[in-house]
Write a protein that holds these residues in place. Structure first.
Motif, short mmCIF file in Angstrom:
data_model
loop_
_atom_site.label_atom_id
_atom_site.label_comp_id
_atom_site.label_asym_id
_atom_site.label_seq_id
_atom_site.Cartn_x
_atom_site.Cartn_y
_atom_site.Cartn_z
N GLY A 3 0.82 -1.28 -0.03
CA GLY A 3 0.07 0.18 -0.07
C GLY A 3 0.92 1.14 -0.11
O GLY A 3 1.76 1.38 -0.81
N ARG A 4 0.74 1.97 0.78
CA ARG A 4 1.18 3.30 0.98
C ARG A 4 1.89 3.72 2.28
O ARG A 4 0.98 3.59 3.45
CB ARG A 4 0.31 4.66 0.44
CG ARG A 4 0.01 4.44 -1.04
CD ARG A 4 -1.36 5.56 -1.33
NE ARG A 4 -2.50 5.19 -0.73
CZ ARG A 4 -3.61 5.79 -0.97
NH1 ARG A 4 -3.50 6.65 -1.61
NH2 ARG A 4 -4.54 5.44 -0.18
N GLU A 211 -17.41 11.47 3.15
CA GLU A 211 -16.04 11.49 3.37
C GLU A 211 -15.08 10.13 3.30
O GLU A 211 -14.06 10.22 3.17
CB GLU A 211 -15.66 12.06 4.74
CG GLU A 211 -16.06 11.47 6.03
CD GLU A 211 -17.43 11.86 6.43
OE1 GLU A 211 -17.37 11.92 7.68
OE2 GLU A 211 -18.21 12.13 5.59
N ARG A 212 -16.01 8.98 2.98
CA ARG A 212 -15.48 7.92 2.94
C ARG A 212 -14.46 7.84 1.46
O ARG A 212 -15.13 8.17 0.38
CB ARG A 212 -16.52 6.80 3.16
CG ARG A 212 -15.89 5.32 2.64
CD ARG A 212 -14.98 4.82 3.78
NE ARG A 212 -14.87 3.30 3.53
CZ ARG A 212 -15.43 2.34 4.10
NH1 ARG A 212 -16.48 2.74 5.06
NH2 ARG A 212 -15.18 1.10 4.04
N GLN A 213 -13.23 7.18 1.60
CA GLN A 213 -12.43 7.44 0.17
C GLN A 213 -12.59 5.96 -0.16
O GLN A 213 -12.83 4.89 0.56
CB GLN A 213 -11.16 7.67 0.75
CG GLN A 213 -10.91 8.94 1.21
CD GLN A 213 -11.09 10.07 0.33
OE1 GLN A 213 -10.72 9.92 -0.76
NE2 GLN A 213 -11.63 10.93 0.78
N GLN A 219 -11.30 3.28 7.05
CA GLN A 219 -10.59 4.62 7.12
C GLN A 219 -10.72 5.32 8.61
O GLN A 219 -11.87 5.28 9.13
CB GLN A 219 -11.51 5.49 6.13
CG GLN A 219 -10.98 6.84 5.95
CD GLN A 219 -11.94 7.71 5.03
OE1 GLN A 219 -12.37 7.09 4.01
NE2 GLN A 219 -11.92 8.94 5.13
N LEU A 220 -9.69 5.85 8.93
CA LEU A 220 -9.94 6.54 10.52
C LEU A 220 -10.25 7.88 10.34
O LEU A 220 -10.02 8.85 9.49
CB LEU A 220 -8.38 6.44 10.83
CG LEU A 220 -7.77 5.29 11.48
CD1 LEU A 220 -6.31 5.52 11.72
CD2 LEU A 220 -8.55 4.49 12.37
N SER A 244 -0.64 4.09 5.16
CA SER A 244 -1.48 5.40 5.17
C SER A 244 -2.94 5.51 4.64
O SER A 244 -3.66 6.24 4.93
CB SER A 244 -0.70 6.51 4.23
OG SER A 244 -0.70 6.21 2.96
N GLY A 245 -3.32 4.39 3.86
CA GLY A 245 -4.66 4.24 3.35
C GLY A 245 -5.46 5.45 2.73
O GLY A 245 -4.98 6.11 1.82
N SER A 246 -6.40 5.87 3.43
CA SER A 246 -6.99 7.35 3.00
C SER A 246 -6.27 8.59 3.25
O SER A 246 -6.59 9.73 2.95
CB SER A 246 -8.17 7.46 3.52
OG SER A 246 -8.41 7.27 4.74
N GLY A 247 -5.01 8.60 4.20
CA GLY A 247 -4.39 9.69 4.52
C GLY A 247 -4.77 10.33 5.65
O GLY A 247 -4.26 11.45 5.84
N SER A 248 -5.60 9.74 6.45
CA SER A 248 -6.01 10.58 7.90
C SER A 248 -5.13 11.13 8.38
O SER A 248 -4.94 12.34 9.13
CB SER A 248 -6.87 9.80 8.57
OG SER A 248 -8.01 9.27 7.72
N SER A 249 -3.96 10.35 8.65
CA SER A 249 -2.70 10.68 9.47
C SER A 249 -2.18 12.01 8.99
O SER A 249 -1.59 12.72 9.66
CB SER A 249 -1.60 9.76 9.83
OG SER A 249 -2.34 8.55 10.54
N GLY A 250 -1.87 12.04 7.68
CA GLY A 250 -1.26 13.06 6.93
C GLY A 250 -2.07 14.36 7.20
O GLY A 250 -1.71 15.42 7.27
N VAL A 251 -3.61 14.36 6.91
CA VAL A 251 -4.27 15.36 7.03
C VAL A 251 -4.10 16.05 8.49
O VAL A 251 -3.93 17.25 8.78
CB VAL A 251 -5.66 15.04 6.64
CG1 VAL A 251 -6.74 16.07 6.98
CG2 VAL A 251 -5.97 14.69 5.29
N ALA A 252 -4.30 15.01 9.31
CA ALA A 252 -4.11 15.59 10.87
C ALA A 252 -2.71 16.19 11.13
O ALA A 252 -2.68 17.20 11.94
CB ALA A 252 -4.28 14.31 11.72
#
Length: 253
Positions: A3-4, A211-213, A219-220, A244-252
């Motif tokens: 994944g990513r 908001e579901r990717q 998705q967190l 990272s999946g949908s990227g929630s950690s990066g957004v946070a």
């Protein structure tokens, strides 16, 4: 894995730097030093649970021994890649949490500081009704060193029931640090978060939510991850999410 892997600096005054690696995190974590940003100070990981989800190239239906071995490999890689004063938050379901907890402490030397329960009343579908409905996830909180870490209580304060419900003058006007059960429900956020009980309220990002990717079965919610980023990292710190999946950690961050 398949994944990513995302690294992002918690926002400071300068422009936010980030990097998304596509591939197996066990093989891409050694690229972090090439960025010249130092080592990650905070790890947020919601790894595949081996439930058989279609995660691109990752086999999410491994034999039990293979899954444990795979878990050893990525936790070992993360441990080697992070700073000596790093903190780590891992998301796991009931079936796996005990195994992973022992692995992190006994085999990789992480010091356990907390065992948080994220509860959500909009639980996982239980149409067969053969067991209690799943409505929580475990969040294991570790630090690499027992006494050297970052924990900013001011970034996580919530109002107490002593102040809001009873108007008690003895209550701290600045609020209190949340307890270790986080019950998060979108529709009743304002009603529930105002108490000093051991609850954090935030719904899962269900399949019907706008908001579901796509292709993100677990998705967190960003508000959940934001609390972790705020309390366990400083502006300018490097945050690592190996899944990272949908990227929630990066957004946070």
């Amino acid at each position: 894995a398949g994944g990513r892997c995302l690294v992002a600096k918690k926002k400071a005054k300068a422009e936010l730097p980030w990097k998304l690696f596509t591939g197996d995190c066990r093989k891409t974590l050694d690229k972090i030093p090439e960025l010249g940003w130092g080592k990650p100070k905070l790890i947020i990981a919601d790894a595949p649970y081996n439930y058989g989800e279609p995660y691109d190239k990752h086999n999410d239906n491994m034999p039990w021994s293979a899954y444990l071995n795979w878990s050893h490999q990525w936790i070992s890689a993360v441990t080697d890649a992070t700073a000596s004063d790093a903190s780590m938050f891992l998301f796991y379901p009931d079936e796996l949490v005990s195994w992973i907890d022992v692995m992190c402490q006994a085999e990789y030397g992480w010091h356990k500081r907390g065992h948080i329960i994220w509860a959500y009343t909009f639980g996982v579908c239980n149409s067969k009704a053969k067991n209690f409905s799943r409505s929580h996830t475990h969040i294991l909180y570790y630090t690499k060193k027992k006494t050297v870490f970052h924990f900013d209580a001011e970034e996580a304060m919530v109002p107490s029931a002593r102040a809001l419900k009873y108007a008690d003058k003895r209550a701290n006007p600045g609020g209190k640090v949340p307890d270790n059960t986080w019950v998060l429900l979108k529709e009743h956020l304002d009603e529930v978060i105002t108490t000093d009980s051991d609850t954090w309220l935030e719904s899962r990002v269900c399949g019907t939510y706008k908001e579901r990717q796509k292709d993100s079965p677990n998705q967190l919610p960003v508000p959940l991850v934001e609390r972790i980023v705020r309390v366990a990292s400083k502006p300018g710190d490097l945050v690592l999410d190996p899944f990272s999946g949908s990227g929630s950690s990066g957004v946070a961050a």
